[in-house]
Motif scaffolding. Structure first.
Motif, mmCIF file in Angstrom:
data_model
loop_
_atom_site.group_PDB
_atom_site.id
_atom_site.type_symbol
_atom_site.label_atom_id
_atom_site.label_comp_id
_atom_site.label_asym_id
_atom_site.label_seq_id
_atom_site.Cartn_x
_atom_site.Cartn_y
_atom_site.Cartn_z
ATOM 1 N N GLY A 114 -16.382 -32.385 5.426
ATOM 2 C CA GLY A 114 -17.662 -32.467 4.734
ATOM 3 C C GLY A 114 -18.803 -32.433 5.727
ATOM 4 N N MET A 115 -19.997 -32.091 5.243
ATOM 5 C CA MET A 115 -21.163 -32.030 6.118
ATOM 6 C C MET A 115 -22.381 -32.620 5.420
ATOM 7 N N VAL A 116 -23.137 -33.423 6.166
ATOM 8 C CA VAL A 116 -24.425 -33.935 5.708
ATOM 9 C C VAL A 116 -25.496 -33.227 6.530
ATOM 10 N N SER A 117 -26.381 -32.536 5.844
ATOM 11 C CA SER A 117 -27.436 -31.759 6.491
ATOM 12 C C SER A 117 -28.778 -32.439 6.229
ATOM 13 N N ILE A 118 -29.426 -32.908 7.292
ATOM 14 C CA ILE A 118 -30.687 -33.633 7.158
ATOM 15 C C ILE A 118 -31.842 -32.724 7.571
ATOM 16 N N SER A 119 -32.651 -32.325 6.614
ATOM 17 C CA SER A 119 -33.850 -31.521 6.870
ATOM 18 C C SER A 119 -33.556 -30.283 7.719
ATOM 19 N N TRP B 212 -26.682 -19.184 3.786
ATOM 20 C CA TRP B 212 -25.620 -19.786 4.591
ATOM 21 C C TRP B 212 -25.163 -21.120 4.006
ATOM 22 N N VAL B 213 -26.090 -21.895 3.448
ATOM 23 C CA VAL B 213 -25.703 -23.144 2.790
ATOM 24 C C VAL B 213 -24.722 -22.843 1.669
ATOM 25 N N ALA B 214 -25.052 -21.840 0.853
ATOM 26 C CA ALA B 214 -24.212 -21.484 -0.291
ATOM 27 C C ALA B 214 -22.845 -20.946 0.129
ATOM 28 N N GLU B 215 -22.762 -20.361 1.323
ATOM 29 C CA GLU B 215 -21.516 -19.749 1.771
ATOM 30 C C GLU B 215 -20.574 -20.718 2.472
ATOM 31 N N THR B 216 -21.036 -21.923 2.780
ATOM 32 C CA THR B 216 -20.134 -22.905 3.398
ATOM 33 C C THR B 216 -19.061 -23.310 2.387
ATOM 34 N N GLN B 217 -17.877 -23.605 2.887
ATOM 35 C CA GLN B 217 -16.746 -23.931 2.015
ATOM 36 C C GLN B 217 -16.546 -25.430 1.833
ATOM 37 N N MET B 218 -17.078 -26.245 2.754
ATOM 38 C CA MET B 218 -16.824 -27.681 2.652
ATOM 39 C C MET B 218 -17.875 -28.350 1.753
ATOM 40 N N PRO B 219 -17.589 -29.567 1.262
ATOM 41 C CA PRO B 219 -18.603 -30.342 0.541
ATOM 42 C C PRO B 219 -19.853 -30.500 1.404
ATOM 43 N N TYR B 220 -21.031 -30.456 0.760
ATOM 44 C CA TYR B 220 -22.279 -30.362 1.516
ATOM 45 C C TYR B 220 -23.325 -31.241 0.851
ATOM 46 N N LEU B 221 -23.816 -32.234 1.599
ATOM 47 C CA LEU B 221 -24.916 -33.084 1.139
ATOM 48 C C LEU B 221 -26.189 -32.623 1.826
ATOM 49 N N ASP B 222 -27.146 -32.175 1.040
ATOM 50 C CA ASP B 222 -28.388 -31.569 1.520
ATOM 51 C C ASP B 222 -29.532 -32.566 1.320
ATOM 52 N N VAL B 223 -30.004 -33.159 2.422
ATOM 53 C CA VAL B 223 -31.007 -34.222 2.361
ATOM 54 C C VAL B 223 -32.373 -33.697 2.809
ATOM 55 N N LEU C 96 -21.860 -21.033 -7.341
ATOM 56 C CA LEU C 96 -20.865 -21.971 -7.876
ATOM 57 C C LEU C 96 -20.238 -22.813 -6.769
ATOM 58 N N LYS C 97 -21.067 -23.173 -5.784
ATOM 59 C CA LYS C 97 -20.572 -23.978 -4.665
ATOM 60 C C LYS C 97 -20.121 -25.344 -5.165
ATOM 61 N N MET C 98 -18.915 -25.727 -4.803
ATOM 62 C CA MET C 98 -18.352 -27.006 -5.222
ATOM 63 C C MET C 98 -18.821 -28.125 -4.294
ATOM 64 N N MET C 99 -18.945 -29.311 -4.867
ATOM 65 C CA MET C 99 -19.268 -30.523 -4.105
ATOM 66 C C MET C 99 -20.573 -30.385 -3.313
ATOM 67 N N TYR C 100 -21.549 -29.698 -3.916
ATOM 68 C CA TYR C 100 -22.875 -29.618 -3.298
ATOM 69 C C TYR C 100 -23.777 -30.627 -4.000
ATOM 70 N N ARG C 101 -24.515 -31.378 -3.209
ATOM 71 C CA ARG C 101 -25.492 -32.311 -3.767
ATOM 72 C C ARG C 101 -26.747 -32.279 -2.914
ATOM 73 N N GLN C 102 -27.894 -32.204 -3.575
ATOM 74 C CA GLN C 102 -29.165 -32.264 -2.854
ATOM 75 C C GLN C 102 -29.882 -33.544 -3.258
ATOM 76 N N ARG C 103 -30.341 -34.286 -2.252
ATOM 77 C CA ARG C 103 -30.993 -35.560 -2.507
ATOM 78 C C ARG C 103 -32.273 -35.671 -1.699
ATOM 79 N N GLU C 104 -33.320 -36.198 -2.365
ATOM 80 C CA GLU C 104 -34.573 -36.469 -1.656
ATOM 81 C C GLU C 104 -34.557 -37.901 -1.158
ATOM 82 N N LEU C 105 -34.916 -38.072 0.093
ATOM 83 C CA LEU C 105 -34.996 -39.399 0.689
ATOM 84 C C LEU C 105 -36.424 -39.908 0.498
ATOM 85 N N ILE C 106 -36.586 -40.838 -0.417
ATOM 86 C CA ILE C 106 -37.907 -41.345 -0.761
ATOM 87 C C ILE C 106 -38.338 -42.413 0.241
#
Length: 296
Positions: A206-211, A226-237, A261-271
């Motif tokens: 898995g990968m956590v991508s910060i900004s 490139w984000v969409a083409e990654t195969q692993m779960p991806y947290l986009d912060v 249709l990327k699986m296990m993708y989540r985008q979250r805003e850090l407030i």
């Protein structure tokens, strides 16, 4: 000397001024700081070719270890500083993760300052005299430098060095059982996203991508793909404190991932405010929530 060569030299000087002004440093400088501030058993030296990279390993604080999280900072940022990525380590250690923290390479690439950062710096230094490095004339040049392109040879050199550095640290992660998580920030997040999308490295679990961002329009526009083409779960912060380069692709990173249709993708805003201990604690909770959702 031609205008093109003069411009390149000026751009390099301007970027180096920016690095100094914002406390940016090379991995060698980070290693030197650690050697003077910590005991020998508190860090390791990772050999990447002929370069020595500081690596701080923190063990899990729980009976059962979930895996290893490798944290790599924005290029030129000291991850071991008060506002560095190492502040995330405690949160991860407390929920069962071993953390390995290291700075990113800077060879071939000196990030130009973002326009917003430049304007803020100009406001903070308005009392300085006209002949200082942060005078109006230099600030205007910095603003223009932020739109300049990263030259292809420099881009490729930096990418290759990140690959070599990640290959070296992966050997360390094999000493532990469990999942392999990569947490990257800024330009390092962008480069690793591209590298994993193109299968230039074995993908982590898995990968956590910060900004994620590049200070270059042509490369930055390709980041959502490139984000969409990654195969692993991806947290986009992302957060309100991101550079304009990172903000420019926020919506498209999500849209492209949904379209593919990327699986296990989540985008979250850090407030909240800019990165400090409290904000890193919030980020730790976001990561923990995402990992728990996946059953890790």
């Amino acid at each position: 000397m031609g205008k093109s060569s003069l411009g390149k030299i000026l751009g390099l000087i301007i970027s180096m001024i920016g690095f100094a002004a914002h406390g940016m440093q090379s991995p060698e400088a980070a290693l030197n700081d650690i050697q003077h501030s910590q005991f020998d058993d508190q860090y390791e030296v990772l050999l990447v070719g002929e370069k020595q990279i500081p690596l701080v390993i923190s063990e899990s604080n729980t009976a059962i270890t979930r895996g290893v999280a490798v944290l790599i900072s924005e290029s030129g940022r000291n991850p071991f500083s008060e506002h560095g990525l190492s502040q995330l380590s405690t949160s991860l250690n407390n929920v069962g993760w071993v953390t390995m923290i290291m700075p990113a390479p800077i060879s071939g690439f000196w990030p130009a300052l973002d326009e917003t950062t430049t304007n803020n710096q100009a406001a903070d230094t308005s009392s300085q005299t006209p002949d200082t490095p942060t005078s109006v004339a230099v600030q205007e040049t910095l603003t223009k430098a932020a739109t300049s392109q990263i030259e292809q040879p420099a881009f490729e050199l930096h990418e290759q060095q990140i690959i070599q550095q990640m290959q070296a640290v992966t050997g360390k992660t094999r000493q532990y059982n469990g999942f392999f998580l990569v947490i990257a920030q800024g330009t390092s997040a962008a480069w690793l996203t591209k590298i994993y999308a193109e299968n230039k490295l074995d993908q982590p679990d898995g990968m956590v991508s910060i900004s994620p961002q590049w200070p270059d329009r042509s490369y930055n526009q390709q980041l959502p793909k490139w984000v969409a083409e990654t195969q692993m779960p991806y947290l986009d912060v992302y957060s309100a404190w991101d550079t304009s380069w990172a903000k420019a692709t926020v919506s498209q990173r999500k849209i492209q991932s949904i379209k593919s249709l990327k699986m296990m993708y989540r985008q979250r805003e850090l407030i909240g405010q800019t990165m400090d201990n409290q904000q890193f604690a919030r980020l730790g909770k976001e990561i923990y929530g995402w990992l728990t959702h996946m059953g890790w």
